[in-house]
Design a protein around this motif. Structure first.
Motif, PDB file in Angstrom:
ATOM      1  N   ILE A  81       0.757  -0.975  -0.107  1.00 43.40           N
ATOM      2  CA  ILE A  81       0.104   0.225   0.053  1.00 43.40           C
ATOM      3  C   ILE A  81       1.251   1.229   0.112  1.00 43.40           C
ATOM      4  CG2 ILE A  81      -2.120   1.138   0.811  1.00 43.40           C
ATOM      5  CD1 ILE A  81      -2.348  -1.367   2.765  1.00 43.40           C
ATOM      6  N   PRO A  82       0.961   1.964  -0.758  1.00 38.26           N
ATOM      7  CA  PRO A  82       1.799   2.678  -0.669  1.00 38.26           C
ATOM      8  C   PRO A  82       0.905   4.124  -0.536  1.00 38.26           C
ATOM      9  CG  PRO A  82       1.009   2.959  -2.889  1.00 38.26           C
ATOM     10  CD  PRO A  82       0.765   1.685  -2.198  1.00 38.26           C
ATOM     11  N   THR A  83       1.303   5.039   0.268  1.00 36.52           N
ATOM     12  CA  THR A  83       0.542   6.073   0.811  1.00 36.52           C
ATOM     13  C   THR A  83       1.286   8.006   1.213  1.00 36.52           C
ATOM     14  OG1 THR A  83      -0.881   6.235   2.464  1.00 36.52           O
ATOM     15  CG2 THR A  83       0.857   5.788   2.878  1.00 36.52           C
ATOM     16  N   TYR A  84       0.267   8.568   1.199  1.00 36.12           N
ATOM     17  CA  TYR A  84       0.762   9.771   1.311  1.00 36.12           C
ATOM     18  C   TYR A  84       0.202  10.611   2.332  1.00 36.12           C
ATOM     19  CZ  TYR A  84       2.746  14.639   1.144  1.00 36.12           C
ATOM     20  OH  TYR A  84       3.255  15.873   1.976  1.00 36.12           O
ATOM     21  N   ASN A  85      -0.498  10.762   3.316  1.00 36.14           N
ATOM     22  CA  ASN A  85      -1.480  11.516   4.148  1.00 36.14           C
ATOM     23  C   ASN A  85      -2.414  11.171   4.267  1.00 36.14           C
ATOM     24  OD1 ASN A  85       0.864  13.556   5.313  1.00 36.14           O
ATOM     25  ND2 ASN A  85       0.846  15.606   3.788  1.00 36.14           N
TER      26      ASN A  85
ATOM     27  N   ILE B 273       0.187  -7.125  -5.145  1.00 30.86           N
ATOM     28  CA  ILE B 273      -0.634  -5.913  -5.855  1.00 30.86           C
ATOM     29  C   ILE B 273      -0.763  -4.183  -4.982  1.00 30.86           C
ATOM     30  CG2 ILE B 273      -2.136  -6.950  -3.479  1.00 30.86           C
ATOM     31  CD1 ILE B 273      -4.252  -6.560  -5.121  1.00 30.86           C
ATOM     32  N   LEU B 274      -0.416  -4.034  -5.526  1.00 25.34           N
ATOM     33  CA  LEU B 274      -0.436  -2.432  -4.879  1.00 25.34           C
ATOM     34  C   LEU B 274      -1.904  -1.882  -4.700  1.00 25.34           C
ATOM     35  CD1 LEU B 274       2.258   0.167  -7.702  1.00 25.34           C
ATOM     36  CD2 LEU B 274       2.385  -1.132  -5.817  1.00 25.34           C
ATOM     37  N   PHE B 275      -1.612  -1.698  -3.584  1.00 26.24           N
ATOM     38  CA  PHE B 275      -3.338  -2.016  -3.545  1.00 26.24           C
ATOM     39  C   PHE B 275      -3.600   0.087  -2.715  1.00 26.24           C
ATOM     40  CE2 PHE B 275      -7.637  -1.529  -0.453  1.00 26.24           C
ATOM     41  CZ  PHE B 275      -7.612  -3.340  -1.308  1.00 26.24           C
TER      42      PHE B 275
ATOM     43  N   ALA C  75      -6.718  -4.020  -8.495  1.00 29.17           N
ATOM     44  CA  ALA C  75      -7.332  -4.715  -9.129  1.00 29.17           C
ATOM     45  C   ALA C  75      -6.321  -5.190  -9.837  1.00 29.17           C
ATOM     46  CB  ALA C  75      -8.781  -4.199  -9.633  1.00 29.17           C
ATOM     47  N   LEU C  76      -5.121  -4.888  -9.283  1.00 29.65           N
ATOM     48  CA  LEU C  76      -4.491  -5.916 -10.539  1.00 29.65           C
ATOM     49  C   LEU C  76      -3.193  -6.342  -9.494  1.00 29.65           C
ATOM     50  CD1 LEU C  76      -3.296  -2.981 -12.926  1.00 29.65           C
ATOM     51  CD2 LEU C  76      -4.156  -5.061 -13.712  1.00 29.65           C
ATOM     52  N   VAL C  77      -2.916  -7.822 -10.077  1.00 30.41           N
ATOM     53  CA  VAL C  77      -2.168  -8.756  -9.093  1.00 30.41           C
ATOM     54  C   VAL C  77      -0.925  -9.242 -10.949  1.00 30.41           C
ATOM     55  CG1 VAL C  77      -1.801 -11.057  -7.289  1.00 30.41           C
ATOM     56  CG2 VAL C  77      -4.120  -9.486  -8.040  1.00 30.41           C
TER      57      VAL C  77
END
Length: 334
Positions: free
Chosen positions: A14-18, A90-92, A168-170
């Motif tokens: 899970i890439p995230t920022y704030n 998977i990038l979620f 939705a991509l693995v």
């Protein structure tokens, strides 16, 4: 640190920022289904909203990486691929949710089928409405009457699957790591798609399509970031998206005809005429000039879109502004 060893079946990265509140909701939906075959990785692009405290206090099972500075979305995606330890990754999206039963179903599918790239169906929800609703994706219709698909047919995959929505991509991780110089795709706005396409280039990959909508995608959270200006909209969904889908994908073995059909499926969200309408309303001559200069090479391939753009072009700005005000007032009252 990049590793070729697979310690898990799947990494949910899970890439995230704030996005602390949204991230908590996403993690809750995943952790409640977590099994020993799956790891959760959060790659934080230097958030200052307490994301680190959230992970430490509420999600100790999550592997957490925090960048010293914001390196940009594309770099964060690339870091997720390199740091993952699963056979698949998977990038979620930190603003999305995993539907009940989704993780067990996906794990079972991955173990039974040695696919290289898997597309999952999804539904959209809109938290800006008074009641949260779910809307089926337009990509997979009548999913309840269809079985999951495993195929080497790229056209069949494009008919029912998709190549861009991260949650939705693995994809198999090792082929991603074999892509040479992936940093060259930083700035494309679709680095994940670019790397996936390169990973199946000159190969006969096995594709998988999961018909059940196990991904619940936030229909609004990302729009504000992309829709800040008409220039930004056109840069992402005009130039960048067109190049990735209609140029790079063809170079990587996908049918030119099928990729243009795929591109047209996306145009209903960000059609060229609407982008040009936004450019014209802003009364910025330079923006309009740039649209004609950069837009024509793309729009010329889609005659009906070109006609719509021309209709907008010959409509006086004051007429456009009046129509926009009436439409905005009607939408607000509704």
């Amino acid at each position: 640190m990049e590793t070729t060893k697979s310690e898990y079946l799947l990494t949910i990265a899970i890439p995230t920022y704030n996005r602390k509140k949204l991230l908590k909701r996403a993690l809750d939906s995943i952790v409640s289904q977590l099994n020993s075959k799956v790891e959760i990785l959060v790659s934080d692009n230097a958030s200052d909203d307490g994301t680190d405290e959230l992970i430490t206090e509420s999600f100790p099972m999550v592997r957490y990486i925090k960048n010293k500075m914001n390196m940009g979305v594309d770099y964060n995606f690339l870091q997720c691929y390199r740091e993952a330890k699963g056979k698949y990754v998977i990038l979620f999206g930190s603003d999305d949710r995993l539907a009940d039963g989704g993780l067990d179903y996906l794990s079972d599918f991955l173990e039974k089928n040695n696919c290289d790239l898997i597309s999952m169906n999804l539904r959209f929800f809109d938290v800006t409405r008074k009641e949260v609703y779910l809307k089926d994706s337009e990509f997979i219709k009548d999913y309840k009457t269809k079985q999951d698909i495993v195929t080497k047919d790229r056209n069949l995959f494009l008919k029912y699957g998709q190549l861009t929505y991260i949650s939705a991509l693995v994809v198999k991780r090792l082929p991603l790591l074999e892509v040479k110089d992936p940093e060259r795709f930083i700035g494309t706005n679709f680095i994940h798609t670019c790397i996936m396409l390169e990973s199946v280039k000159d190969k006969q990959p096995l594709f998988g399509i999961i018909m059940q909508p196990f991904i619940e995608a936030n229909a609004t959270a990302g729009q504000s970031e992309v829709s800040k200006t008409p220039e930004r909209q056109f840069e992402v969904f005009g130039k960048c998206f067109y190049h990735v889908i209609c140029v790079q994908a063809v170079e990587c073995g996908f049918s030119k005809r099928q990729m243009r059909k795929y591109y047209l499926r996306y145009l209903h969200n960000y059609p060229f005429w609407r982008l040009f309408l936004s450019c014209k309303r802003c009364e910025n001559v330079k923006v309009i000039e740039n649209f004609w200069q950069d837009g024509y090479p793309v729009v010329k391939h889609f005659p009906f879109e070109w006609i719509k753009v021309m209709l907008v072009a010959i409509t006086p700005r004051w007429v456009i502004n009046v129509i926009y005000k009436v439409y905005t007032a009607f939408k607000k009252d509704k």
